[in-house]
Design a protein around this motif. Sequence first.
Motif, mmCIF file in Angstrom:
data_model
loop_
_atom_site.group_PDB
_atom_site.id
_atom_site.type_symbol
_atom_site.label_atom_id
_atom_site.label_comp_id
_atom_site.label_asym_id
_atom_site.label_seq_id
_atom_site.Cartn_x
_atom_site.Cartn_y
_atom_site.Cartn_z
ATOM 1 N N VAL A 99 51.174 51.773 36.742
ATOM 2 C CA VAL A 99 51.506 50.129 37.421
ATOM 3 C C VAL A 99 49.803 49.802 37.029
ATOM 4 O O VAL A 99 49.296 50.327 37.598
ATOM 5 C CB VAL A 99 51.963 49.736 38.605
ATOM 6 C CG1 VAL A 99 51.571 47.997 38.223
ATOM 7 C CG2 VAL A 99 53.101 50.398 38.436
ATOM 8 N N TYR A 100 49.977 48.739 36.123
ATOM 9 C CA TYR A 100 47.988 48.234 36.252
ATOM 10 C C TYR A 100 48.642 46.325 35.669
ATOM 11 O O TYR A 100 49.688 45.858 36.133
ATOM 12 C CB TYR A 100 47.218 48.678 34.904
ATOM 13 C CG TYR A 100 47.965 47.762 33.151
ATOM 14 C CD1 TYR A 100 47.621 47.034 33.336
ATOM 15 C CD2 TYR A 100 49.177 48.169 33.220
ATOM 16 C CE1 TYR A 100 48.110 45.441 31.791
ATOM 17 C CE2 TYR A 100 49.521 47.439 32.362
ATOM 18 C CZ TYR A 100 49.159 46.232 31.572
ATOM 19 O OH TYR A 100 49.794 45.252 30.973
ATOM 20 N N ALA A 101 47.678 45.653 36.755
ATOM 21 C CA ALA A 101 47.570 44.010 36.887
ATOM 22 C C ALA A 101 46.843 42.719 35.361
ATOM 23 O O ALA A 101 45.518 43.787 34.928
ATOM 24 C CB ALA A 101 46.434 44.034 37.589
ATOM 25 N N PRO A 102 47.151 42.678 34.706
ATOM 26 C CA PRO A 102 47.699 42.314 33.515
ATOM 27 C C PRO A 102 46.659 41.314 33.367
ATOM 28 O O PRO A 102 46.846 40.617 34.668
ATOM 29 C CB PRO A 102 48.555 42.117 32.765
ATOM 30 C CG PRO A 102 49.904 41.782 33.391
ATOM 31 C CD PRO A 102 48.860 42.671 34.597
ATOM 32 N N ARG A 103 45.455 40.918 32.433
ATOM 33 C CA ARG A 103 44.904 39.064 32.707
ATOM 34 C C ARG A 103 45.995 38.480 32.714
ATOM 35 O O ARG A 103 46.920 38.427 32.583
ATOM 36 C CB ARG A 103 43.964 39.145 31.950
ATOM 37 C CG ARG A 103 42.354 40.417 32.219
ATOM 38 C CD ARG A 103 41.837 39.953 31.257
ATOM 39 N NE ARG A 103 42.286 41.098 29.855
ATOM 40 C CZ ARG A 103 42.214 41.924 29.024
ATOM 41 N NH1 ARG A 103 42.633 43.477 30.250
ATOM 42 N NH2 ARG A 103 42.841 42.490 28.428
ATOM 43 N N ARG A 104 44.874 37.234 32.920
ATOM 44 C CA ARG A 104 46.328 36.168 32.925
ATOM 45 C C ARG A 104 46.965 35.881 31.497
ATOM 46 O O ARG A 104 46.784 35.050 30.264
ATOM 47 C CB ARG A 104 45.526 34.957 33.012
ATOM 48 C CG ARG A 104 44.511 34.170 34.517
ATOM 49 C CD ARG A 104 43.767 33.430 34.415
ATOM 50 N NE ARG A 104 42.851 33.309 35.236
ATOM 51 C CZ ARG A 104 41.988 32.995 36.292
ATOM 52 N NH1 ARG A 104 42.016 31.463 35.065
ATOM 53 N NH2 ARG A 104 42.033 31.881 37.313
ATOM 54 N N GLU A 105 47.767 36.262 31.247
ATOM 55 C CA GLU A 105 49.159 36.459 30.004
ATOM 56 C C GLU A 105 50.329 37.012 30.730
ATOM 57 O O GLU A 105 50.428 37.121 31.672
ATOM 58 C CB GLU A 105 48.111 37.727 29.108
ATOM 59 C CG GLU A 105 46.823 38.121 28.544
ATOM 60 C CD GLU A 105 46.672 38.309 27.773
ATOM 61 O OE1 GLU A 105 47.127 39.568 27.996
ATOM 62 O OE2 GLU A 105 45.188 39.084 27.558
ATOM 63 N N ASN A 106 51.396 37.577 29.905
ATOM 64 C CA ASN A 106 52.575 37.312 29.219
ATOM 65 C C ASN A 106 52.580 38.349 30.627
ATOM 66 O O ASN A 106 52.216 39.803 30.887
ATOM 67 C CB ASN A 106 53.465 37.470 28.482
ATOM 68 C CG ASN A 106 54.854 38.574 28.671
ATOM 69 O OD1 ASN A 106 55.413 37.725 29.833
ATOM 70 N ND2 ASN A 106 55.747 38.407 27.900
ATOM 71 N N PRO A 107 53.276 38.447 32.224
ATOM 72 C CA PRO A 107 53.419 39.120 33.294
ATOM 73 C C PRO A 107 54.325 40.039 32.820
ATOM 74 O O PRO A 107 54.247 41.635 33.726
ATOM 75 C CB PRO A 107 53.806 38.755 34.175
ATOM 76 C CG PRO A 107 54.569 37.379 33.762
ATOM 77 C CD PRO A 107 53.590 36.783 32.400
ATOM 78 N N PHE A 108 55.092 40.500 31.453
ATOM 79 C CA PHE A 108 56.302 41.176 31.274
ATOM 80 C C PHE A 108 55.628 42.262 30.428
ATOM 81 O O PHE A 108 55.886 41.703 29.230
ATOM 82 C CB PHE A 108 57.445 40.434 30.959
ATOM 83 C CG PHE A 108 58.478 40.494 32.315
ATOM 84 C CD1 PHE A 108 59.165 40.928 33.370
ATOM 85 C CD2 PHE A 108 57.924 38.936 32.693
ATOM 86 C CE1 PHE A 108 59.182 40.878 34.598
ATOM 87 C CE2 PHE A 108 59.050 38.037 33.639
ATOM 88 C CZ PHE A 108 59.373 38.899 34.859
ATOM 89 N N CYS A 109 54.812 43.223 30.474
ATOM 90 C CA CYS A 109 54.130 43.587 29.258
ATOM 91 C C CYS A 109 54.528 45.369 29.468
ATOM 92 O O CYS A 109 54.284 45.214 30.640
ATOM 93 C CB CYS A 109 52.591 42.775 29.157
ATOM 94 S SG CYS A 109 51.706 42.820 30.536
ATOM 95 N N LEU A 110 53.174 45.927 28.199
ATOM 96 C CA LEU A 110 53.114 47.077 28.944
ATOM 97 C C LEU A 110 52.216 47.327 27.954
ATOM 98 O O LEU A 110 52.057 47.172 27.135
ATOM 99 C CB LEU A 110 54.037 47.812 28.450
ATOM 100 C CG LEU A 110 55.169 48.068 27.080
ATOM 101 C CD1 LEU A 110 54.667 48.857 26.396
ATOM 102 C CD2 LEU A 110 56.844 47.819 27.139
#
Length: 103
Positions: free
Chosen positions: A5-16
Motif C-alpha cells: 500500500v502506498y499513498a497516491p498524490r491528488r489523483e484517483n484514489p482507486f489506483c494501482l
Amino acid sequence: MVAWVYAPRRENPFCLDLPFDDINVPRAFAMRGSVVPWADEPECYSQIHDAGAALYDDVAYVFGDDDVCPANTLHNGAGLDVSPALNGCLGFESLNAADRVSR
C-alpha cells in the motif's frame, strides 16, 4: 501475490501500480511490441498510476501465460501496489504488506 500500500498524490484514489513500465524503462519499451497483448491495437485505457512494486520490467508476471509469482523480492514480494482507497475496497483489514490478492 502481496499488495503493497502506498499513498497516491491528488489523483484517483482507486489506483494501482503494475511492475511493467514501457514508457520510462528502455528494456521494457524494447519488448513491448512482443509482450503487451494490445500494443498494436488503437485503445484507450487507464488508470494505472505508476509502475512497481520495486520492478519495472517484470513481463512474465504482468503478461505471461503461466501463473508465475512476481520477480520482486522487496516489500514482502509485493506484486502490485494499491492505494489506500483500493485497499479498503478490496476488504483488507489494515494498511500493511501482509494482505494478499489473487489473479
